[in-house]
Design a protein around this motif. Structure first.
Motif, PDB file in Angstrom:
ATOM      1  N   TRP A  60      52.814  -4.857  24.962  1.00 14.39           N
ATOM      2  CA  TRP A  60      52.687  -4.020  26.139  1.00 14.39           C
ATOM      3  C   TRP A  60      51.363  -4.288  26.857  1.00 14.39           C
ATOM      4  N   THR A  61      50.321  -4.596  26.086  1.00  9.48           N
ATOM      5  CA  THR A  61      48.993  -4.641  26.686  1.00  9.48           C
ATOM      6  C   THR A  61      48.495  -6.046  26.993  1.00  9.48           C
ATOM      7  N   THR A  62      49.177  -7.079  26.492  1.00  9.04           N
ATOM      8  CA  THR A  62      48.657  -8.427  26.696  1.00  9.04           C
ATOM      9  C   THR A  62      49.423  -9.149  27.801  1.00  9.04           C
ATOM     10  N   THR A  63      48.690  -9.698  28.731  1.00  7.19           N
ATOM     11  CA  THR A  63      49.317 -10.570  29.731  1.00  7.19           C
ATOM     12  C   THR A  63      48.437 -11.793  29.891  1.00  7.19           C
ATOM     13  N   TYR A  64      49.015 -12.875  30.360  1.00  6.11           N
ATOM     14  CA  TYR A  64      48.232 -14.089  30.552  1.00  6.11           C
ATOM     15  C   TYR A  64      48.745 -14.841  31.764  1.00  6.11           C
ATOM     16  N   ARG A  65      47.919 -15.718  32.291  1.00  6.16           N
ATOM     17  CA  ARG A  65      48.369 -16.588  33.368  1.00  6.16           C
ATOM     18  C   ARG A  65      47.547 -17.869  33.373  1.00  6.16           C
ATOM     19  N   VAL A  66      48.139 -18.885  33.958  1.00  9.70           N
ATOM     20  CA  VAL A  66      47.434 -20.154  34.111  1.00  9.70           C
ATOM     21  C   VAL A  66      47.195 -20.359  35.591  1.00  9.70           C
ATOM     22  N   GLU A  72      43.807 -17.443  31.679  1.00 10.21           N
ATOM     23  CA  GLU A  72      43.260 -16.094  31.589  1.00 10.21           C
ATOM     24  C   GLU A  72      44.164 -15.238  30.721  1.00 10.21           C
ATOM     25  N   ILE A  73      43.554 -14.505  29.802  1.00 11.18           N
ATOM     26  CA  ILE A  73      44.312 -13.586  28.957  1.00 11.18           C
ATOM     27  C   ILE A  73      43.713 -12.202  29.137  1.00 11.18           C
ATOM     28  N   ARG A  74      44.573 -11.234  29.443  1.00  6.83           N
ATOM     29  CA  ARG A  74      44.096  -9.877  29.692  1.00  6.83           C
ATOM     30  C   ARG A  74      44.659  -8.977  28.609  1.00  6.83           C
ATOM     31  N   ARG A  75      43.811  -8.177  27.996  1.00  9.89           N
ATOM     32  CA  ARG A  75      44.252  -7.286  26.918  1.00  9.89           C
ATOM     33  C   ARG A  75      43.772  -5.872  27.185  1.00  9.89           C
ATOM     34  N   GLY A  76      44.434  -4.909  26.514  1.00 10.57           N
ATOM     35  CA  GLY A  76      43.934  -3.548  26.509  1.00 10.57           C
ATOM     36  C   GLY A  76      44.507  -2.702  27.624  1.00 10.57           C
ATOM     37  N   VAL A  77      44.460  -1.377  27.428  1.00 10.35           N
ATOM     38  CA  VAL A  77      44.969  -0.451  28.436  1.00 10.35           C
ATOM     39  C   VAL A  77      43.791   0.237  29.102  1.00 10.35           C
ATOM     40  N   LEU A  78      42.996   0.919  28.278  1.00 12.62           N
ATOM     41  CA  LEU A  78      41.853   1.635  28.828  1.00 12.62           C
ATOM     42  C   LEU A  78      40.667   0.695  28.933  1.00 12.62           C
ATOM     43  N   ASN A  79      40.454  -0.051  27.862  1.00 15.60           N
ATOM     44  CA  ASN A  79      39.353  -1.001  27.820  1.00 15.60           C
ATOM     45  C   ASN A  79      39.883  -2.373  28.151  1.00 15.60           C
ATOM     46  N   ARG A  80      39.976  -2.683  29.392  1.00 17.33           N
ATOM     47  CA  ARG A  80      40.571  -3.970  29.750  1.00 17.33           C
ATOM     48  C   ARG A  80      39.575  -5.092  29.509  1.00 17.33           C
ATOM     49  N   THR A  81      39.992  -6.082  28.746  1.00 19.37           N
ATOM     50  CA  THR A  81      39.143  -7.260  28.635  1.00 19.37           C
ATOM     51  C   THR A  81      39.932  -8.455  29.128  1.00 19.37           C
ATOM     52  N   THR A  82      39.241  -9.319  29.820  1.00 24.19           N
ATOM     53  CA  THR A  82      39.872 -10.553  30.280  1.00 24.19           C
ATOM     54  C   THR A  82      39.117 -11.714  29.672  1.00 24.19           C
ATOM     55  N   VAL A  83      39.827 -12.549  28.941  1.00 24.20           N
ATOM     56  CA  VAL A  83      39.225 -13.746  28.368  1.00 24.20           C
ATOM     57  C   VAL A  83      39.693 -14.928  29.200  1.00 24.20           C
ATOM     58  N   THR A  84      38.768 -15.773  29.591  1.00 27.51           N
ATOM     59  CA  THR A  84      39.187 -16.939  30.366  1.00 27.51           C
ATOM     60  C   THR A  84      38.665 -18.202  29.710  1.00 27.51           C
ATOM     61  N   ALA A  85      39.397 -19.263  29.910  1.00 28.82           N
ATOM     62  CA  ALA A  85      38.954 -20.565  29.427  1.00 28.82           C
ATOM     63  C   ALA A  85      39.203 -21.565  30.532  1.00 28.82           C
ATOM     64  N   ARG A  86      38.195 -22.364  30.810  1.00 32.63           N
ATOM     65  CA  ARG A  86      38.382 -23.406  31.825  1.00 32.63           C
ATOM     66  C   ARG A  86      39.338 -24.444  31.287  1.00 32.63           C
ATOM     67  N   LEU A  87      40.293 -24.837  32.110  1.00 32.42           N
ATOM     68  CA  LEU A  87      41.310 -25.771  31.633  1.00 32.42           C
ATOM     69  C   LEU A  87      40.695 -27.094  31.187  1.00 32.42           C
ATOM     70  N   ASP A  88      39.626 -27.523  31.882  1.00 33.25           N
ATOM     71  CA  ASP A  88      39.048 -28.817  31.488  1.00 33.25           C
ATOM     72  C   ASP A  88      38.228 -28.705  30.208  1.00 33.25           C
ATOM     73  N   ARG A  89      38.037 -27.475  29.704  1.00 33.63           N
ATOM     74  CA  ARG A  89      37.345 -27.311  28.435  1.00 33.63           C
ATOM     75  C   ARG A  89      38.310 -27.159  27.265  1.00 33.63           C
ATOM     76  N   VAL A  90      39.591 -27.048  27.548  1.00 38.45           N
ATOM     77  CA  VAL A  90      40.557 -26.855  26.473  1.00 38.45           C
ATOM     78  C   VAL A  90      40.622 -28.114  25.618  1.00 38.45           C
ATOM     79  N   ARG A  91      40.335 -27.954  24.316  1.00 34.05           N
ATOM     80  CA  ARG A  91      40.285 -29.103  23.415  1.00 34.05           C
ATOM     81  C   ARG A  91      41.534 -29.199  22.551  1.00 34.05           C
ATOM     82  N   SER A  92      42.089 -28.069  22.199  1.00 33.94           N
ATOM     83  CA  SER A  92      43.220 -28.108  21.281  1.00 33.94           C
ATOM     84  C   SER A  92      44.158 -26.950  21.565  1.00 33.94           C
ATOM     85  N   VAL A  93      45.429 -27.182  21.354  1.00 34.68           N
ATOM     86  CA  VAL A  93      46.416 -26.109  21.438  1.00 34.68           C
ATOM     87  C   VAL A  93      47.238 -26.184  20.156  1.00 34.68           C
TER      88      VAL A  93
END
Lengths: 483, 170
Positions: A60-66, A72-93
């Motif tokens: 319910w609380t996690t969404t992401y987009r490219v 970008e990954i967004r989590r939380g309802v009240l405490n929203r945190t957004t984690v982002t990673a630059r695509l050119d820095r992505v080393r492994s999936v």
């Protein structure tokens, strides 16, 4: 694609199962405790609600987009945190799917950005969606609804079932299995009281000990061989190592696992070397295993190949390192002084063991315990030949060489390791001489690196040779400090 | 014919003149603790009736009494002779040890952080330690006990050089 995406709805099913599996014991305890207070049915309802709720929450609380530049990954309802990673820095999936995930055809996705221990995790996405995301992140093409254009894939190695023959020879795993067995057994310590021990002892004394030992050994062997083979098969089922073209050069991809399936991707530009290990019995049977030294991953010593025939391991390593010599070039021995060092060290240990036994016997006899006087002598007679044999073995396995691109260090007594570290991956040198090293003119040469265990040691090497190796491997760094 | 084996030359700079005094005071603190322990053991062994273990206590007293002496007398002098450092435009070279010898070389292109630290006792002596870190946790090099002013200068210089070499540090 700039819309925010949710996790796969099937996460609603995988999360509760994972939660239950993790917390089954406290959950039952809490339920029984609660149940006695407010009625079992009601407690069960609450329990189910909590578990389902805990499962639904991430979905319910996690969404992401490219976006064109970021994940970008967004989590939380009240405490929203957004984690982002630059695509050119992505080393492994990395994709990981345990049994539940696989039944539901979903998988966890972990995105590594080359900084230790900071991974962006999505738990979980549908298998196809995860694959699209992986391709998008690693190969730069934007995820679309139609399947990604098949990137050229070149297979380097694939599991051969004949490799399973090495599994029972891996005695290290036997030790782990025995420890686990012992831990389970210790749960029953209340059942084992003194009387039983005594009765067992009497029974043991009356029975034919060699026959009994042989029987136990045989039974253990009969149990161990299938267990080891099964463990190997489950862990490495479907192993395949492939090379794909990533957006900044080739990447290696390893998929394996019968129950929990893992797919790990490593950028080849991040590989700084490899370790080939020939464990005692596996080595005698002509087997070896391969680890990669990488930088910027969660685990910088990737276990690329399990116990497999040595020729194949060397071929794969040659393919990855791009140089045959790093695997097969003869190494320089460390000379008579190093050999003497090996003997002195082992004989000293043998004598100390003997002295320790003698002291123990003396103390025991002083305390009135009748230990045999000849016990230290037996220890000496056994320990000295063992010390001599292992010293010679240790010395023969000691060696180093410098190939065109790699520093190679060979070490080990029972397990022979050959470590090849790219000279470009060396971020510093340490030449250490202890007091005794100085008297013998030996040194411990350490090449520090960001990859693997962060250092490669060339032990007990003559001082001049150590400096020469350092200077030859990284002339620019060392030249200015030579005498 | 084989060429003579190369060796590392001495790095050009010594550490601070005040370093031996600092090392001595540092060792003295540890020595006082050890001697107090030795006195306690001695009292025990004299007051409590002896047994087979009183021999061990005597050995303990002797070891604790003698052990700090080299660090108070010989070690600071030898360390001052051995400890050297040098910063070129390419790399840092540090030599240390008194019974052992350690040579450490780190290329400035791979340096990630440059720290300097000063404990309370070091402050009294006006000393400072400069630490250079690389991407390897095993590759941290410390230039110990420099004059405060020299240390600041070294830090400034290292930062300037490493900032000018934009290479990937891994």
């Amino acid at each position: 694609m700039t819309d925010w995406q949710r996790l796969d709805p099937r996460t609603l099913a995988t999360q509760p199962v994972a939660t239950v599996a993790k917390a089954i014991v406290p959950a039952i305890a809490a339920m029984v405790g609660l149940g006695s207070a407010i009625g079992l049915n009601f407690a069960l309802l609450i329990g189910i609600a909590v578990v389902v709720g805990a499962g639904a929450l991430p979905w319910w609380t996690t969404t992401y987009r490219v976006t064109p530049t970021h994940l970008e990954i967004r989590r939380g309802v009240l405490n929203r945190t957004t984690v982002t990673a630059r695509l050119d820095r992505v080393r492994s999936v990395d994709l990981e799917a345990d049994v539940v995930h696989r039944v539901l055809r979903v998988t966890k996705v972990a995105v590594g950005t080359g900084v230790d221990e900071s991974r962006l995790e999505l738990d979980s996405l549908g298998v196809d969606e995860a694959e699209r995301l992986r391709v998008a992140l690693l190969h730069g093409s934007r995820p679309t609804d139609e399947p990604a254009a098949p990137a050229p894939v070149h297979e380097i190695a694939r599991l051969d079932w004949s490799w399973v023959r090495f599994a029972p020879l891996n005695v290290g795993n036997l030790v782990i299995a025995l420890a686990a067995f012992g831990a389970v057994l210790s749960q029953f310590d209340q059942v084992i009281d003194e009387q039983r021990v005594e009765r067992a002892w009497h029974w043991l004394r009356d029975s034919d000990v060699p026959l009994l030992a042989g029987g136990v050994l045989l039974a253990g062997l009969l149990l161990w061989v299938p267990c080891a083979c099964l463990g190997y098969a489950v862990r490495w089922y479907g192993l395949s190592i492939t090379r794909e073209q990533g957006k900044d050069g080739p990447t290696l991809r390893r998929v394996h696992g019968a129950l929990t399936q893992r797919a790990t991707t490593v950028e080849e530009a991040k590989i700084r070397g490899a370790v080939v290990r020939r464990r005692a019995l596996v080595g005698l049977a002509g087997g070896a295993e391969l680890h990669l030294l990488t930088t910027g991953l969660e685990d910088n010593e990737t276990h690329l190949l399990p116990s497999a025939p040595r020729e194949l391991v060397d071929d794969v390593a040659t393919d990855v390192l791009g140089e045959r010599a790093a695997l097969r070039a003869p190494v320089t021995a460390h000379g008579a002084v190093a050999r003497r060092r090996c003997y002195v060290r082992n004989l000293r240990d043998a004598l100390l063991t003997t002295a320790g036994t003698a002291l123990a016997v003396w103390l025991a006899r002083a305390g009135g315990l009748g230990l045999a006087v000849w016990l230290p002598l037996v220890v000496l007679v056994v320990a000295v030949p063992v010390a001599v044999a292992t010293a010679e073995l240790h010395y023969r396995r000691l060696g180093h060489t410098l190939t065109e691109r790699y520093l190679v260090s060979c070490t080990g007594t029972f397990t022979a390791s050959r470590t090849a570290l790219e000279s470009d991956g060396i971020v510093g040198w340490r030449v250490h001489q202890s007091f005794w090293d100085r008297r013998r003119g030996l040194a411990q040469l350490v090449a520090t690196t960001a990859a693997g265990k962060e250092q490669v040691v060339v032990p007990d090497v003559p001082l001049g040779e150590a400096v020469a190796v350092a200077a030859a491997a990284t002339p620019r760094m060392v030249e200015g400090f030579l005498a | 014919m084989t060429l003579p084996a190369p060796s590392l030359r001495e790095p050009s700079h010594r550490v601070s003149q005040r370093a031996p005094a600092y090392w001595r005071v540092h060792a003295a603190v540890a020595a006082v603790v050890m001697w107090l322990t030795a006195v306690a053991l001695l009292v025990t062994v004299l007051l409590v009736p002896g047994g087979w273990w009183s021999v061990l206590l005597w050995v303990g007293v002797a070891v604790l009494a003698v052990a700090p002496v080299p660090w108070l007398t010989l070690a600071p002098r030898i360390r001052f002779d051995v400890h050297r450092w040098e910063v070129t435009d390419i790399a840092v070279h540090v030599r240390s040890g008194w019974l052992s010898r350690t040579d450490e070389i780190v290329p400035l292109s791979r340096v990630q952080t440059v720290d300097s630290a000063q404990g309370p006792l070091m402050r009294v002596f006006g000393l400072r330690t400069v630490t250079v870190q690389t991407a390897s946790s095993a590759g941290t090099v410390a230039i110990a006990c420099l004059d405060d002013a020299v240390a600041q200068e070294v830090v400034a210089r290292l930062v300037a050089i490493t900032a000018a070499t934009p290479e990937d540090a891994t």
